[in-house]
Design a protein around this motif. Structure first.
Motif, PDB file in Angstrom:
ATOM      1  N   ILE A   1       9.662  12.435  -2.584  1.00  0.00           N
ATOM      2  CA  ILE A   1      10.027  13.605  -3.402  1.00  0.00           C
ATOM      3  C   ILE A   1      11.547  13.694  -3.521  1.00  0.00           C
ATOM      4  CG2 ILE A   1      10.044  16.140  -3.512  1.00  0.00           C
ATOM      5  CD1 ILE A   1       7.273  16.062  -2.101  1.00  0.00           C
ATOM      6  N   ASN A   2      12.226  13.629  -2.383  1.00  0.00           N
ATOM      7  CA  ASN A   2      13.691  13.764  -2.398  1.00  0.00           C
ATOM      8  C   ASN A   2      14.353  12.698  -3.267  1.00  0.00           C
ATOM      9  OD1 ASN A   2      13.790  16.082  -0.799  1.00  0.00           O
ATOM     10  ND2 ASN A   2      13.754  14.904   1.091  1.00  0.00           N
ATOM     11  N   ARG A   3      13.880  11.458  -3.207  1.00  0.00           N
ATOM     12  CA  ARG A   3      14.440  10.381  -4.035  1.00  0.00           C
ATOM     13  C   ARG A   3      14.162  10.661  -5.515  1.00  0.00           C
ATOM     14  NH1 ARG A   3      18.220   6.592  -5.143  1.00  0.00           N
ATOM     15  NH2 ARG A   3      18.143   5.739  -3.052  1.00  0.00           N
TER      16      ARG A   3
ATOM     17  N   THR B   1      -7.650  -3.793  -0.314  1.00  0.00           N
ATOM     18  CA  THR B   1      -8.134  -2.854   0.701  1.00  0.00           C
ATOM     19  C   THR B   1      -8.637  -1.559   0.048  1.00  0.00           C
ATOM     20  OG1 THR B   1      -6.531  -3.764   2.262  1.00  0.00           O
ATOM     21  CG2 THR B   1      -7.566  -1.696   2.877  1.00  0.00           C
ATOM     22  N   LEU B   2      -7.895  -1.058  -0.931  1.00  0.00           N
ATOM     23  CA  LEU B   2      -8.320   0.172  -1.622  1.00  0.00           C
ATOM     24  C   LEU B   2      -9.421  -0.103  -2.651  1.00  0.00           C
ATOM     25  CD1 LEU B   2      -4.923   2.000  -2.375  1.00  0.00           C
ATOM     26  CD2 LEU B   2      -6.585   2.582  -0.610  1.00  0.00           C
ATOM     27  N   GLU B   3      -9.648  -1.388  -2.937  1.00  0.00           N
ATOM     28  CA  GLU B   3     -10.569  -1.783  -4.019  1.00  0.00           C
ATOM     29  C   GLU B   3     -10.155  -1.064  -5.306  1.00  0.00           C
ATOM     30  OE1 GLU B   3     -14.608  -1.145  -2.685  1.00  0.00           O
ATOM     31  OE2 GLU B   3     -14.360  -2.514  -0.986  1.00  0.00           O
ATOM     32  N   MET B   4      -8.874  -1.220  -5.635  1.00  0.00           N
ATOM     33  CA  MET B   4      -8.290  -0.502  -6.774  1.00  0.00           C
ATOM     34  C   MET B   4      -8.818  -0.990  -8.107  1.00  0.00           C
ATOM     35  SD  MET B   4      -4.228  -0.086  -5.862  1.00  0.00           S
ATOM     36  CE  MET B   4      -3.806   0.580  -7.494  1.00  0.00           C
ATOM     37  N   ASP B   5      -8.991  -0.052  -9.036  1.00  0.00           N
ATOM     38  CA  ASP B   5      -9.278  -0.408 -10.425  1.00  0.00           C
ATOM     39  C   ASP B   5      -8.048  -1.121 -10.983  1.00  0.00           C
ATOM     40  OD1 ASP B   5     -11.706   0.791 -10.303  1.00  0.00           O
ATOM     41  OD2 ASP B   5     -11.169   2.526 -11.539  1.00  0.00           O
ATOM     42  N   LYS B   6      -8.288  -2.124 -11.819  1.00  0.00           N
ATOM     43  CA  LYS B   6      -7.178  -2.899 -12.386  1.00  0.00           C
ATOM     44  C   LYS B   6      -6.183  -2.040 -13.159  1.00  0.00           C
ATOM     45  CE  LYS B   6      -8.713  -7.687 -12.755  1.00  0.00           C
ATOM     46  NZ  LYS B   6      -9.744  -7.610 -11.721  1.00  0.00           N
ATOM     47  N   GLN B   7      -6.702  -1.006 -13.853  1.00  0.00           N
ATOM     48  CA  GLN B   7      -5.811  -0.204 -14.702  1.00  0.00           C
ATOM     49  C   GLN B   7      -4.973   0.804 -13.911  1.00  0.00           C
ATOM     50  OE1 GLN B   7      -9.105   0.201 -14.680  1.00  0.00           O
ATOM     51  NE2 GLN B   7      -9.642   2.361 -14.796  1.00  0.00           N
ATOM     52  N   ASP B   8      -5.285   1.022 -12.633  1.00  0.00           N
ATOM     53  CA  ASP B   8      -4.496   1.972 -11.848  1.00  0.00           C
ATOM     54  C   ASP B   8      -3.173   1.335 -11.439  1.00  0.00           C
ATOM     55  OD1 ASP B   8      -6.341   4.004 -12.015  1.00  0.00           O
ATOM     56  OD2 ASP B   8      -7.282   3.559 -10.086  1.00  0.00           O
ATOM     57  N   PRO B   9      -2.060   2.025 -11.711  1.00  0.00           N
ATOM     58  CA  PRO B   9      -0.761   1.449 -11.361  1.00  0.00           C
ATOM     59  C   PRO B   9      -0.533   1.404  -9.859  1.00  0.00           C
ATOM     60  CG  PRO B   9      -0.489   3.649 -12.299  1.00  0.00           C
ATOM     61  CD  PRO B   9      -1.951   3.329 -12.375  1.00  0.00           C
ATOM     62  N   LEU B  10       0.136   0.345  -9.427  1.00  0.00           N
ATOM     63  CA  LEU B  10       0.588   0.203  -8.040  1.00  0.00           C
ATOM     64  C   LEU B  10       2.084  -0.072  -8.099  1.00  0.00           C
ATOM     65  CD1 LEU B  10       0.356  -0.186  -4.982  1.00  0.00           C
ATOM     66  CD2 LEU B  10      -0.458  -2.516  -5.408  1.00  0.00           C
ATOM     67  N   ILE B  11       2.869   0.870  -7.595  1.00  0.00           N
ATOM     68  CA  ILE B  11       4.322   0.790  -7.697  1.00  0.00           C
ATOM     69  C   ILE B  11       4.926   0.493  -6.329  1.00  0.00           C
ATOM     70  CG2 ILE B  11       6.415   2.098  -8.274  1.00  0.00           C
ATOM     71  CD1 ILE B  11       4.528   3.817 -10.123  1.00  0.00           C
ATOM     72  N   VAL B  12       5.726  -0.557  -6.278  1.00  0.00           N
ATOM     73  CA  VAL B  12       6.485  -0.867  -5.067  1.00  0.00           C
ATOM     74  C   VAL B  12       7.695   0.068  -5.067  1.00  0.00           C
ATOM     75  CG1 VAL B  12       7.848  -2.632  -3.893  1.00  0.00           C
ATOM     76  CG2 VAL B  12       5.707  -3.260  -5.024  1.00  0.00           C
ATOM     77  N   PHE B  13       7.903   0.764  -3.942  1.00  0.00           N
ATOM     78  CA  PHE B  13       8.895   1.840  -3.922  1.00  0.00           C
ATOM     79  C   PHE B  13       9.716   1.812  -2.630  1.00  0.00           C
ATOM     80  CE2 PHE B  13      10.460   6.193  -3.696  1.00  0.00           C
ATOM     81  CZ  PHE B  13      10.691   6.508  -5.023  1.00  0.00           C
ATOM     82  N   SER B  14      10.971   2.191  -2.747  1.00  0.00           N
ATOM     83  CA  SER B  14      11.798   2.408  -1.563  1.00  0.00           C
ATOM     84  C   SER B  14      12.639   3.661  -1.778  1.00  0.00           C
ATOM     85  CB  SER B  14      12.721   1.218  -1.313  1.00  0.00           C
ATOM     86  OG  SER B  14      13.739   1.598  -0.408  1.00  0.00           O
ATOM     87  N   SER B  15      12.422   4.649  -0.931  1.00  0.00           N
ATOM     88  CA  SER B  15      13.226   5.879  -1.000  1.00  0.00           C
ATOM     89  C   SER B  15      14.673   5.579  -0.627  1.00  0.00           C
ATOM     90  CB  SER B  15      12.664   6.934  -0.053  1.00  0.00           C
ATOM     91  OG  SER B  15      11.335   7.221  -0.398  1.00  0.00           O
ATOM     92  N   GLU B  16      14.857   4.642   0.278  1.00  0.00           N
ATOM     93  CA  GLU B  16      16.205   4.258   0.730  1.00  0.00           C
ATOM     94  C   GLU B  16      17.017   3.653  -0.406  1.00  0.00           C
ATOM     95  OE1 GLU B  16      17.777   3.985   4.080  1.00  0.00           O
ATOM     96  OE2 GLU B  16      16.369   5.651   4.295  1.00  0.00           O
ATOM     97  N   LYS B  17      16.412   2.696  -1.122  1.00  0.00           N
ATOM     98  CA  LYS B  17      17.146   1.901  -2.101  1.00  0.00           C
ATOM     99  C   LYS B  17      16.893   2.306  -3.556  1.00  0.00           C
ATOM    100  CE  LYS B  17      18.326  -1.799   0.752  1.00  0.00           C
ATOM    101  NZ  LYS B  17      18.848  -1.254   1.956  1.00  0.00           N
ATOM    102  N   GLY B  18      15.930   3.183  -3.776  1.00  0.00           N
ATOM    103  CA  GLY B  18      15.635   3.592  -5.149  1.00  0.00           C
ATOM    104  C   GLY B  18      14.770   2.605  -5.921  1.00  0.00           C
ATOM    105  N   ILE B  19      14.218   1.613  -5.222  1.00  0.00           N
ATOM    106  CA  ILE B  19      13.321   0.634  -5.866  1.00  0.00           C
ATOM    107  C   ILE B  19      12.075   1.373  -6.357  1.00  0.00           C
ATOM    108  CG2 ILE B  19      11.858  -1.402  -5.432  1.00  0.00           C
ATOM    109  CD1 ILE B  19      13.946  -1.979  -3.056  1.00  0.00           C
ATOM    110  N   GLY B  20      11.677   1.101  -7.609  1.00  0.00           N
ATOM    111  CA  GLY B  20      10.460   1.704  -8.153  1.00  0.00           C
ATOM    112  C   GLY B  20      10.646   3.093  -8.736  1.00  0.00           C
ATOM    113  N   PHE B  21      11.839   3.635  -8.630  1.00  0.00           N
ATOM    114  CA  PHE B  21      12.152   4.992  -9.098  1.00  0.00           C
ATOM    115  C   PHE B  21      11.820   5.164 -10.584  1.00  0.00           C
ATOM    116  CE2 PHE B  21      15.366   7.652 -11.214  1.00  0.00           C
ATOM    117  CZ  PHE B  21      15.218   8.862 -10.541  1.00  0.00           C
ATOM    118  N   GLU B  22      12.349   4.252 -11.413  1.00  0.00           N
ATOM    119  CA  GLU B  22      12.150   4.349 -12.873  1.00  0.00           C
ATOM    120  C   GLU B  22      10.671   4.202 -13.218  1.00  0.00           C
ATOM    121  OE1 GLU B  22      14.707   4.453 -15.250  1.00  0.00           O
ATOM    122  OE2 GLU B  22      16.360   4.400 -13.814  1.00  0.00           O
TER     123      GLU B  22
END
Length: 193
Positions: free
Chosen positions: A40-42, A162-183
């Motif tokens: 949230i803070n990022r 592991t989650l058996e995710m649906d293909k259309q569901d987004p999976l975002i790699v994120f780092s609060s420290e570095k701002g990766i995935g923010f956009e």
């Protein structure tokens, strides 16, 4: 989204307390200590709007953050924390379920997992619950700065399987420290407003 204006509206437990302005809401779910407050803070560009605690299980109500007068982030209590009584956990579960199933303004749940580890049984249960009730879900795998970039794809694959995710569901790699995935995270949220 450029965030200049954020307001913590309040912490609530009952539907009659929730804001009534009809703005879209995005709930943040994840186990205790997975990094929801840091996310949230990022995302809102604040250091400590959402309080980060060294004690898991701190969030015990639904915390509503109003962003740019356009939407809410709703921080829900973390799950899977052992030092909370069974009755307390049951009460949280009921409150969260009531919110997820009864709230028209809820546009999606941002399910936060730790990219370093396979999702827990609780993460899988939460994902299954959201899919069962057709609640849109955006999976955010935090703490990406803690593993080498070359291993992200392998870890993403573990999360999806592991989650058996649906293909259309987004999976975002994120780092609060570095701002990766923010956009990317903002793009997914804004697409659902």
């Amino acid at each position: 989204m450029k965030v200049h204006n954020v307001e913590m509206i309040g912490s609530f437990v009952r539907p009659e307390q929730f804001p009534e302005d009809g703005l879209p809401e995005f709930a943040l779910a994840g186990r205790s200590n997975v990094g929801k407050s840091s996310f949230i803070n990022r995302m809102i560009g604040r250091k400590a709007m959402a309080r980060i605690s060294s004690k898991p299980g701190k969030t015990q109500q639904l915390n509503f953050y109003k962003i740019e007068e356009q939407l809410y982030y709703v921080d829900v209590p973390g799950y899977g924390y052992a030092k909370v009584s069974k009755s307390e956990r049951a009460a949280w579960g009921k409150m969260i379920e009531q919110y997820f199933m009864g709230r028209e303004q809820l546009k999606a749940v941002v399910l936060i997992v730790d990219i370093r580890h396979n999702p827990t049984a609780d993460d899988c249960m939460m994902y299954d619950f959201l899919k069962h009730y057709n609640i849109p879900v955006i999976v955010v795998a935090t703490k990406a700065d803690k593993i080498p970039k070359g291993k992200w794809d392998k870890h993403k694959k573990h999360v999806r399987e592991t989650l058996e995710m649906d293909k259309q569901d987004p999976l975002i790699v994120f780092s609060s420290e570095k701002g990766i995935g923010f956009e990317q995270a903002w793009a997914e949220i804004e697409a659902r407003m």
